[in-house]
Design a protein around this motif. Structure first.
Motif, PDB file in Angstrom:
ATOM      1  N   GLN A  80      68.433   9.276 -29.837  1.00  0.00           N
ATOM      2  CA  GLN A  80      69.828   9.015 -29.488  1.00  0.00           C
ATOM      3  C   GLN A  80      70.178   7.527 -29.512  1.00  0.00           C
ATOM      4  OE1 GLN A  80      71.028  11.043 -25.873  1.00  0.00           O
ATOM      5  NE2 GLN A  80      69.927  12.914 -26.440  1.00  0.00           N
ATOM      6  N   ARG A  81      69.215   6.705 -29.861  1.00  0.00           N
ATOM      7  CA  ARG A  81      69.490   5.268 -29.967  1.00  0.00           C
ATOM      8  C   ARG A  81      70.023   4.957 -31.369  1.00  0.00           C
ATOM      9  NH1 ARG A  81      64.908   2.101 -26.281  1.00  0.00           N
ATOM     10  NH2 ARG A  81      64.886   3.678 -24.625  1.00  0.00           N
ATOM     11  N   PRO A  82      70.950   4.017 -31.491  1.00  0.00           N
ATOM     12  CA  PRO A  82      71.555   3.710 -32.806  1.00  0.00           C
ATOM     13  C   PRO A  82      70.656   2.815 -33.657  1.00  0.00           C
ATOM     14  CG  PRO A  82      72.516   2.318 -31.125  1.00  0.00           C
ATOM     15  CD  PRO A  82      71.571   3.230 -30.401  1.00  0.00           C
ATOM     16  N   PHE A 114      65.832  13.509 -43.881  1.00  0.00           N
ATOM     17  CA  PHE A 114      65.207  14.001 -42.652  1.00  0.00           C
ATOM     18  C   PHE A 114      65.969  13.625 -41.374  1.00  0.00           C
ATOM     19  CE2 PHE A 114      62.096  14.478 -39.302  1.00  0.00           C
ATOM     20  CZ  PHE A 114      61.388  15.615 -39.673  1.00  0.00           C
ATOM     21  N   PRO A 115      66.379  12.367 -41.182  1.00  0.00           N
ATOM     22  CA  PRO A 115      67.120  12.027 -39.950  1.00  0.00           C
ATOM     23  C   PRO A 115      68.457  12.752 -39.828  1.00  0.00           C
ATOM     24  CG  PRO A 115      66.300  10.055 -41.029  1.00  0.00           C
ATOM     25  CD  PRO A 115      66.147  11.173 -42.006  1.00  0.00           C
ATOM     26  N   LEU A 116      69.082  13.075 -40.958  1.00  0.00           N
ATOM     27  CA  LEU A 116      70.366  13.778 -40.909  1.00  0.00           C
ATOM     28  C   LEU A 116      70.166  15.268 -40.601  1.00  0.00           C
ATOM     29  CD1 LEU A 116      72.140  12.224 -44.042  1.00  0.00           C
ATOM     30  CD2 LEU A 116      72.279  11.485 -41.651  1.00  0.00           C
ATOM     31  N   LEU A 117      69.057  15.826 -41.094  1.00  0.00           N
ATOM     32  CA  LEU A 117      68.804  17.254 -40.910  1.00  0.00           C
ATOM     33  C   LEU A 117      68.154  17.571 -39.564  1.00  0.00           C
ATOM     34  CD1 LEU A 117      67.435  18.052 -44.490  1.00  0.00           C
ATOM     35  CD2 LEU A 117      69.713  18.564 -43.596  1.00  0.00           C
ATOM     36  N   TYR A 118      67.306  16.654 -39.089  1.00  0.00           N
ATOM     37  CA  TYR A 118      66.536  16.946 -37.875  1.00  0.00           C
ATOM     38  C   TYR A 118      66.618  15.832 -36.835  1.00  0.00           C
ATOM     39  CZ  TYR A 118      64.491  19.952 -41.457  1.00  0.00           C
ATOM     40  OH  TYR A 118      64.326  20.850 -42.476  1.00  0.00           O
ATOM     41  N   GLY A 119      67.629  14.987 -36.933  1.00  0.00           N
ATOM     42  CA  GLY A 119      67.728  13.827 -36.043  1.00  0.00           C
ATOM     43  C   GLY A 119      68.348  14.149 -34.708  1.00  0.00           C
ATOM     44  N   ALA A 120      69.350  13.361 -34.326  1.00  0.00           N
ATOM     45  CA  ALA A 120      69.958  13.458 -32.994  1.00  0.00           C
ATOM     46  C   ALA A 120      70.446  14.875 -32.706  1.00  0.00           C
ATOM     47  CB  ALA A 120      71.129  12.476 -32.886  1.00  0.00           C
ATOM     48  N   LYS A 129      74.168  16.844 -33.309  1.00  0.00           N
ATOM     49  CA  LYS A 129      74.890  16.256 -34.441  1.00  0.00           C
ATOM     50  C   LYS A 129      74.531  17.029 -35.705  1.00  0.00           C
ATOM     51  CE  LYS A 129      77.297  12.997 -36.586  1.00  0.00           C
ATOM     52  NZ  LYS A 129      78.740  12.825 -36.409  1.00  0.00           N
ATOM     53  N   LYS A 130      75.485  17.673 -36.297  1.00  0.00           N
ATOM     54  CA  LYS A 130      75.251  18.455 -37.500  1.00  0.00           C
ATOM     55  C   LYS A 130      76.024  17.859 -38.674  1.00  0.00           C
ATOM     56  CE  LYS A 130      72.744  21.604 -35.431  1.00  0.00           C
ATOM     57  NZ  LYS A 130      71.308  21.754 -35.734  1.00  0.00           N
ATOM     58  N   GLN A 134      57.959   2.296 -49.973  1.00  0.00           N
ATOM     59  CA  GLN A 134      58.584   1.380 -49.020  1.00  0.00           C
ATOM     60  C   GLN A 134      60.105   1.461 -49.117  1.00  0.00           C
ATOM     61  OE1 GLN A 134      60.267  -1.709 -49.088  1.00  0.00           O
ATOM     62  NE2 GLN A 134      59.469  -2.871 -47.362  1.00  0.00           N
ATOM     63  N   ARG A 135      60.627   1.584 -50.328  1.00  0.00           N
ATOM     64  CA  ARG A 135      62.070   1.701 -50.514  1.00  0.00           C
ATOM     65  C   ARG A 135      62.603   3.009 -49.932  1.00  0.00           C
ATOM     66  NH1 ARG A 135      60.573  -0.591 -55.642  1.00  0.00           N
ATOM     67  NH2 ARG A 135      61.516  -2.642 -55.956  1.00  0.00           N
ATOM     68  N   VAL A 136      61.836   4.081 -50.118  1.00  0.00           N
ATOM     69  CA  VAL A 136      62.250   5.379 -49.571  1.00  0.00           C
ATOM     70  C   VAL A 136      62.277   5.321 -48.043  1.00  0.00           C
ATOM     71  CG1 VAL A 136      61.581   7.805 -49.304  1.00  0.00           C
ATOM     72  CG2 VAL A 136      61.492   6.735 -51.556  1.00  0.00           C
ATOM     73  N   ALA A 137      61.270   4.698 -47.459  1.00  0.00           N
ATOM     74  CA  ALA A 137      61.225   4.553 -46.000  1.00  0.00           C
ATOM     75  C   ALA A 137      62.420   3.740 -45.500  1.00  0.00           C
ATOM     76  CB  ALA A 137      59.914   3.894 -45.577  1.00  0.00           C
ATOM     77  N   LEU A 138      62.790   2.718 -46.261  1.00  0.00           N
ATOM     78  CA  LEU A 138      63.936   1.892 -45.889  1.00  0.00           C
ATOM     79  C   LEU A 138      65.238   2.680 -46.024  1.00  0.00           C
ATOM     80  CD1 LEU A 138      65.006  -0.869 -45.047  1.00  0.00           C
ATOM     81  CD2 LEU A 138      64.928  -1.585 -47.454  1.00  0.00           C
ATOM     82  N   ALA A 139      65.357   3.462 -47.105  1.00  0.00           N
ATOM     83  CA  ALA A 139      66.548   4.299 -47.291  1.00  0.00           C
ATOM     84  C   ALA A 139      66.680   5.305 -46.149  1.00  0.00           C
ATOM     85  CB  ALA A 139      66.471   5.025 -48.632  1.00  0.00           C
ATOM     86  N   ARG A 140      65.573   5.903 -45.727  1.00  0.00           N
ATOM     87  CA  ARG A 140      65.595   6.861 -44.620  1.00  0.00           C
ATOM     88  C   ARG A 140      66.055   6.196 -43.321  1.00  0.00           C
ATOM     89  NH1 ARG A 140      59.988   9.508 -43.608  1.00  0.00           N
ATOM     90  NH2 ARG A 140      59.579   7.363 -42.940  1.00  0.00           N
ATOM     91  N   ALA A 141      65.630   4.929 -43.138  1.00  0.00           N
ATOM     92  CA  ALA A 141      66.028   4.197 -41.932  1.00  0.00           C
ATOM     93  C   ALA A 141      67.518   3.866 -41.940  1.00  0.00           C
ATOM     94  CB  ALA A 141      65.209   2.916 -41.812  1.00  0.00           C
ATOM     95  N   LEU A 142      68.098   3.735 -43.138  1.00  0.00           N
ATOM     96  CA  LEU A 142      69.507   3.344 -43.250  1.00  0.00           C
ATOM     97  C   LEU A 142      70.470   4.523 -43.346  1.00  0.00           C
ATOM     98  CD1 LEU A 142      69.106   0.432 -45.849  1.00  0.00           C
ATOM     99  CD2 LEU A 142      69.620   0.186 -43.411  1.00  0.00           C
ATOM    100  N   VAL A 143      69.948   5.721 -43.585  1.00  0.00           N
ATOM    101  CA  VAL A 143      70.812   6.850 -43.950  1.00  0.00           C
ATOM    102  C   VAL A 143      71.776   7.245 -42.830  1.00  0.00           C
ATOM    103  CG1 VAL A 143      69.255   8.725 -43.194  1.00  0.00           C
ATOM    104  CG2 VAL A 143      70.784   9.069 -45.177  1.00  0.00           C
ATOM    105  N   ARG A 144      71.413   7.019 -41.571  1.00  0.00           N
ATOM    106  CA  ARG A 144      72.319   7.364 -40.457  1.00  0.00           C
ATOM    107  C   ARG A 144      73.282   6.234 -40.119  1.00  0.00           C
ATOM    108  NH1 ARG A 144      70.206   9.837 -35.036  1.00  0.00           N
ATOM    109  NH2 ARG A 144      68.745   8.098 -35.101  1.00  0.00           N
ATOM    110  N   LYS A 145      73.237   5.162 -40.940  1.00  0.00           N
ATOM    111  CA  LYS A 145      74.073   3.983 -40.707  1.00  0.00           C
ATOM    112  C   LYS A 145      73.888   3.445 -39.277  1.00  0.00           C
ATOM    113  CE  LYS A 145      77.595   5.021 -44.161  1.00  0.00           C
ATOM    114  NZ  LYS A 145      76.798   6.031 -44.864  1.00  0.00           N
ATOM    115  N   PRO A 146      72.675   3.063 -38.946  1.00  0.00           N
ATOM    116  CA  PRO A 146      72.391   2.588 -37.590  1.00  0.00           C
ATOM    117  C   PRO A 146      72.959   1.198 -37.342  1.00  0.00           C
ATOM    118  CG  PRO A 146      70.470   2.261 -38.975  1.00  0.00           C
ATOM    119  CD  PRO A 146      71.482   3.004 -39.806  1.00  0.00           C
TER     120      PRO A 146
END
Length: 364
Positions: A82-84, A106-112, A115-116, A152-164
């Motif tokens: 639940q942290r941004p 993954f964060p969009l499907l199984y994250g907070a 939130k759907k 590394q790029r995929v990991a970075l994209a995953r970190a950015l996908v929720r627009k934190p």
């Protein structure tokens, strides 16, 4: 944007209590790239894990934007999901049985919880994130067919996908080879700047810290020793240990004999003139004069050298193309020096060593 106040975290081990983070306070502005730099076991990753919510501190507060995500006094502890934040781990943590699309999604499907996202929103978010890290067109690629840099790029994209609001990077470049690490440094900084995201980067690599950061904090034994811009930390450090950790440094112990802009420190080489107008020192204070190897000027002729000029002998001379990695002995003390490749310096040769006053930094 990120505010940490008096953070404290300890671990109880068989050998006793380990104070991993001791009263650390950090404030990072919106859009700033901050690096927490320190050796192994210094508490840098523990600090990052506390921000992420993966470790529970004993004391202090953590604010991300206008939200308090941890407060010991007010009993606030927001769960990690639940942290941004977005986070890239040292090992990347890429799911090997998934393709690139589902790793990033993954964060969009199984994250907070609660939130759907619709299928269209997920596809749009993943495609935008992949484009930001120059991986557009790789969505269907199996994770097992990715190179280290692509992972590394995929990991970075995953970190950015929720627009934190905050991007946390835990030594993400350490598993790459030297050439790729250098390329990814440039790319990582460009992505952070283009996205405009506030970044908290953890590393033990001094070059990474200097190349990437707007601001650097050095942590040692759980304590934040010093903070400043890369220039301030490298050229004008206030602490001798920080100066030596951030790169090769020649240091001379001495006593202040004159203060002000025409200051002087008496050392084993003699008096060294240095500007002390911005240093909080008094006469007879014991200090260290720190000089970087590139700050020394060596020549076969004394020329116009006035103050801070000493006779020395070349002890070692290693030609490395754009410079000569040298060592000079002055009055029995060895100094590292980066010499000009346009002059020939041979071991045993006598030289004049000039230490410009503006290249000297006085530390405690």
């Amino acid at each position: 944007m990120l505010r940490i106040e008096n953070l404290r975290k300890s671990f109880v081990l068989d050998k006793g209590e380990v104070r991993a983070v001791q009263n650390v306070s950090i404030e990072i502005a919106e859009g700033q790239f901050f690096t927490l730099l320190g050796p192994s076991g210094s508490g840098k990753s523990t600090t990052l894990r506390c921000i992420a919510g993966l470790e529970h501190p004993e004391d202090g507060e953590i604010h991300i934007g206008n939200e308090c995500v941890f407060s010991a006094k007010r009993h606030i502890l927001v769960p990690p999901e639940q942290r941004p934040i977005g986070m890239v781990f040292q090992s990347y943590a890429i799911w090997p049985h998934m393709d690139v699309f589902h790793n990033v999604a993954f964060p969009l499907l199984y994250g907070a919880r609660g939130k759907k996202y619709s299928k269209v929103e997920v596809e749009k978010g993943v495609n935008e994130a992949l484009a930001q890290v120059q991986m557009a067109g790789f969505a269907g690629r199996p994770a097992t067919q990715l190179s280290g840099g692509q992972q590394q790029r995929v990991a970075l994209a995953r970190a950015l996908v929720r627009k934190p609001k905050l991007l946390l990077l835990d030594e993400p470049l350490s598993n790459l080879d030297a050439k790729l690490r250098e390329e990814m440094r440039v790319e990582l900084k460009e992505v952070a700047r283009n996205v405009g995201i506030t970044t908290f980067f953890v590393t033990h690599d001094q070059t990474e810290a200097l190349a990437l950061s707007d601001k650097i904090g050095v942590i040692m034994s759980g304590e934040l020793v010093e903070m400043g811009t890369p220039y301030q930390m490298y050229v004008r450090p206030k602490n001798k240990t920080v100066a030596e950790f951030l790169g090769t440094a020649n240091s001379l112990k001495g006593k202040v004999v004159r203060t002000g802009d025409k200051g002087a420190v008496e050392t084993e080489l003699g008096a060294i003139s240095v500007d002390l107008s911005k240093n909080d020192v008094n006469s007879n204070d014991t200090v260290y004069v720190v000089i970087r190897p590139e700050g020394l000027v060596c020549s076969h002729q004394r020329g116009a050298f006035g103050e801070n000029c000493f006779e020395g002998t070349i002890k070692r001379s290693l030609f490395l193309g754009s410079f000569i990695d040298g060592e000079v002995t002055i009055k029995g003390k060895n100094f590292r020096a980066l010499l000009s490749p346009h002059e020939v310096f041979q071991p045993g040769e006598r030289v004049y060593v000039h230490v410009p006053a503006d290249r000297c930094q006085v530390t405690r």
